[in-house]
Design a protein around this motif. Sequence first.
Motif, PDB file in Angstrom:
ATOM      1  N   UNK A   1       0.843  -1.203   0.000  1.00 18.93           N
ATOM      2  CA  UNK A   1       0.000   0.000   0.000  1.00 18.93           C
ATOM      3  C   UNK A   1       0.874   1.247   0.000  1.00 18.93           C
ATOM      4  N   UNK A   2       1.941   1.237   0.774  1.00 27.49           N
ATOM      5  CA  UNK A   2       2.871   2.373   0.779  1.00 27.49           C
ATOM      6  C   UNK A   2       3.486   2.550  -0.605  1.00 27.49           C
ATOM      7  N   UNK A   3       3.939   1.452  -1.209  1.00 26.93           N
ATOM      8  CA  UNK A   3       4.538   1.519  -2.537  1.00 26.93           C
ATOM      9  C   UNK A   3       3.558   2.056  -3.576  1.00 26.93           C
ATOM     10  N   UNK A   4       2.345   1.536  -3.604  1.00 28.35           N
ATOM     11  CA  UNK A   4       1.355   1.988  -4.587  1.00 28.35           C
ATOM     12  C   UNK A   4       0.918   3.428  -4.326  1.00 28.35           C
ATOM     13  N   UNK A   5       0.877   3.832  -3.075  1.00 31.78           N
ATOM     14  CA  UNK A   5       0.520   5.222  -2.760  1.00 31.78           C
ATOM     15  C   UNK A   5       1.578   6.190  -3.275  1.00 31.78           C
ATOM     16  N   UNK A   6       2.843   5.829  -3.121  1.00 30.07           N
ATOM     17  CA  UNK A   6       3.923   6.662  -3.634  1.00 30.07           C
ATOM     18  C   UNK A   6       3.871   6.716  -5.163  1.00 30.07           C
ATOM     19  N   UNK A   7       3.656   5.572  -5.793  1.00 30.85           N
ATOM     20  CA  UNK A   7       3.552   5.536  -7.256  1.00 30.85           C
ATOM     21  C   UNK A   7       2.369   6.370  -7.730  1.00 30.85           C
ATOM     22  N   UNK A   8       1.231   6.252  -7.062  1.00 26.27           N
ATOM     23  CA  UNK A   8       0.053   7.050  -7.433  1.00 26.27           C
ATOM     24  C   UNK A   8       0.315   8.544  -7.267  1.00 26.27           C
ATOM     25  N   UNK A   9       1.012   8.923  -6.212  1.00 29.46           N
ATOM     26  CA  UNK A   9       1.299  10.348  -5.986  1.00 29.46           C
ATOM     27  C   UNK A   9       2.167  10.912  -7.095  1.00 29.46           C
ATOM     28  N   UNK A  10       3.160  10.157  -7.541  1.00 32.79           N
ATOM     29  CA  UNK A  10       4.027  10.645  -8.609  1.00 32.79           C
ATOM     30  C   UNK A  10       3.325  10.625  -9.962  1.00 32.79           C
ATOM     31  N   UNK A  11       2.485   9.619 -10.206  1.00 31.88           N
ATOM     32  CA  UNK A  11       1.813   9.562 -11.508  1.00 31.88           C
ATOM     33  C   UNK A  11       0.724  10.633 -11.615  1.00 31.88           C
TER      34      UNK A  11
END
Length: 85
Positions: A71-81
């Motif tokens: 969830x942390x990884x996907x949240x960071x990816x979503x924030x950058x995308x």
Amino acid sequence: MGIISWIIIGALAGWIASMFTGNNKTMGAFANISTGIAGGLIGGFIMSILGGTGITGFNIWSLVVSVIGAVILLSVINAFSRRRS
């Protein structure tokens, strides 16, 4: 943990994390497995920093740690995308 255990935990953790973050429709099986395995590494690292136990084997605790990391990884990816769009 063997490679099969990593794949199973990774697939479950990646799938659950993608549902939490809203990425479920865009992620396939390989992306879920990769995200879950990376989430296990991230979650284990975070738990060790906090003084807890990371991945301990093929059990519910390892799944929870992997989901947290994914969830942390996907949240960071979503924030950058989202920032790029």
